[in-house]
Design an enzyme around this catalytic site. Sequence first.
Site, PDB file in Angstrom:
ATOM      1  N   ASP A 176       9.195   2.711  -0.147  1.00  0.00           N
ATOM      2  CA  ASP A 176       8.150   3.363   0.627  1.00  0.00           C
ATOM      3  C   ASP A 176       8.299   2.887   2.071  1.00  0.00           C
ATOM      4  O   ASP A 176       7.859   1.802   2.425  1.00  0.00           O
ATOM      5  CB  ASP A 176       6.773   3.004   0.068  1.00  0.00           C
ATOM      6  N   LYS A 210       4.136   8.711   8.948  1.00  0.00           N
ATOM      7  CA  LYS A 210       3.830   8.105  10.243  1.00  0.00           C
ATOM      8  C   LYS A 210       4.791   8.573  11.358  1.00  0.00           C
ATOM      9  O   LYS A 210       4.610   9.677  11.856  1.00  0.00           O
ATOM     10  CB  LYS A 210       3.745   6.590  10.089  1.00  0.00           C
ATOM     11  N   TYR A 220       0.856  -1.191   0.000  1.00  0.00           N
ATOM     12  CA  TYR A 220       0.000   0.000   0.000  1.00  0.00           C
ATOM     13  C   TYR A 220       0.879   1.224   0.000  1.00  0.00           C
ATOM     14  O   TYR A 220       1.834   1.315   0.785  1.00  0.00           O
ATOM     15  CB  TYR A 220      -0.902  -0.002   1.239  1.00  0.00           C
TER      16      TYR A 220
HETATM   17  C1  LIG Z   1       0.215   4.577   5.748  1.00  0.00           C
HETATM   18  C2  LIG Z   1       1.003   4.340   4.529  1.00  0.00           C
HETATM   19  C3  LIG Z   1       0.954   5.212   3.421  1.00  0.00           C
HETATM   20  C4  LIG Z   1      -0.015   6.344   3.336  1.00  0.00           C
HETATM   21  O1  LIG Z   1       0.223   7.325   4.279  1.00  0.00           O
HETATM   22  P1  LIG Z   1      -0.965   8.368   4.604  1.00  0.00           P
HETATM   23  O2  LIG Z   1      -0.323   9.304   5.562  1.00  0.00           O
HETATM   24  O3  LIG Z   1      -2.083   7.558   5.176  1.00  0.00           O
HETATM   25  O4  LIG Z   1      -1.340   9.009   3.322  1.00  0.00           O
HETATM   26  C5  LIG Z   1       1.812   4.990   2.375  1.00  0.00           C
HETATM   27  N1  LIG Z   1       2.666   3.948   2.393  1.00  0.00           N
HETATM   28  C6  LIG Z   1       2.741   3.094   3.410  1.00  0.00           C
HETATM   29  C7  LIG Z   1       3.728   1.983   3.384  1.00  0.00           C
HETATM   30  C8  LIG Z   1       1.897   3.249   4.508  1.00  0.00           C
HETATM   31  O5  LIG Z   1       1.941   2.362   5.503  1.00  0.00           O
END
Ligand SMILES: *Cc1c(COP(=O)(O)O)cnc(C)c1O
Length: 427
Positions: free
Chosen positions: A239, A267, A144
Amino acid sequence: MNNTQSAQLWKEANGILVGGVNSPVRAFNSVGGDPFFVASGAGPFITDVDGNRYIDYVLSWGPLILGHAHPEVTEAVSKALAKGASFGIPTEAEIRLAEEIVKLMPAMQQVRLVNSGTEATMSALRLARGYTGRDLVVKVAGCYHGHVDSLLVEAGSGLTTLGVPNSPGITEAQAASTLLIPYNDLEAARAVFKAHEHKIAALIIEPVPGNMGVILPEDGYLQGLRELTRDNGCLLIFDEVMSGFRVALGGAQAKYDVTPDLSCLGKVIGGGLPCAAYGGPEEIMQYLAPVGPVYQAGTLSGNPLATAAGLATLKILQRDGLFEQVEAKSTQLSEGLAEAAKEAGVPVHGAQAGTMSCLFFQEGPVRNYADATQSDTERYAAFFRGMLERGVYFAPSQFEAAFLSCTHDDSVLDATLSAAREVFKSL
Ligand SMILES: *Cc1c(COP(=O)(O)O)cnc(C)c1O
């Protein structure tokens, strides 16, 4: 457990907020029941509007590695707020936060701060396309990367949970510019690069996925992707919005010693406030406006409250032994849950990466998204509800990680594991 106030608010919320929530996974769709409304948090605990207290392993979906309302983070934000919430003019804290990031992740020579993980990955992709002059992007199934149009294809937790494999509203062209490969499969990666030579701008991956449950990279997988992307003149984007500062202080790139071209963070770097970042070598980052031609901007980017929270969080996290302490708790939880399941004869497969872990309700092995979806989600839902009734809040989805903070002490873990022993026996 009395839920009167939460039930009332849930009714009101459904009248005015879509599905009662502002982000789909909060709606408990895959585990049944209605969400509770939180009133406050302190350390490892959250308290709902009816006064019920829960041990929290969601921690705002990862950011709160220091627990709720950490006094030093709270003080840093309060001080910043008193001086003004936003200026849209450079502030010193932006430099200091970027310095902390670069210190922990030296692959990021230059940094651009943004407001969400979605913004970070979306912008990193634009930069990769602008820099390489190519269009296609390779994505790994089950990873994701936020709700970026072209990346909402086999995108893990929220979508898996809802049973929506893809989202309407995304054009065919956007979906067609994304090529999918399974995780932990270098052959599949080689094949896709062979089929689309000189056309792939970037391969984006959660180096340690946390959005299809937690899955670990097999030996040589990330290194293999590094070589493959380099040989093809394509950028490797890690990511690390979830894994950054969680799998290890320096993220998965430090733990597995692989240097990506671009990294995305979120995060933990916001310490609970909206802050995210992407970065890489100067040569690539200089393609961004105002220096280069690739445009990306943000009214609130590098916001003083967010940078204050992020800076305090990263500084505290680097104190002697603190990260190791959180990681040890994560191991204790992960091993304890697996053992409790085994005692009760419930087949599970546990996976842990630093301060995050996951218990798949299946024998395993779980190497990729297809494997992850073999889990017994009904059984997970029953586990979730049993734990919640006993005052322990795990994520309302099988395909999420359990997050630890430095405030989850032995008494919290003991209470969790004794509740788990009861619940597993009832499954
Ligand atoms: C949470 C998450 C996102 C998205 O971040 P948001 O602040 O919710 O837009 C993207 N990549 C990874 C791996 C994530 O866990």
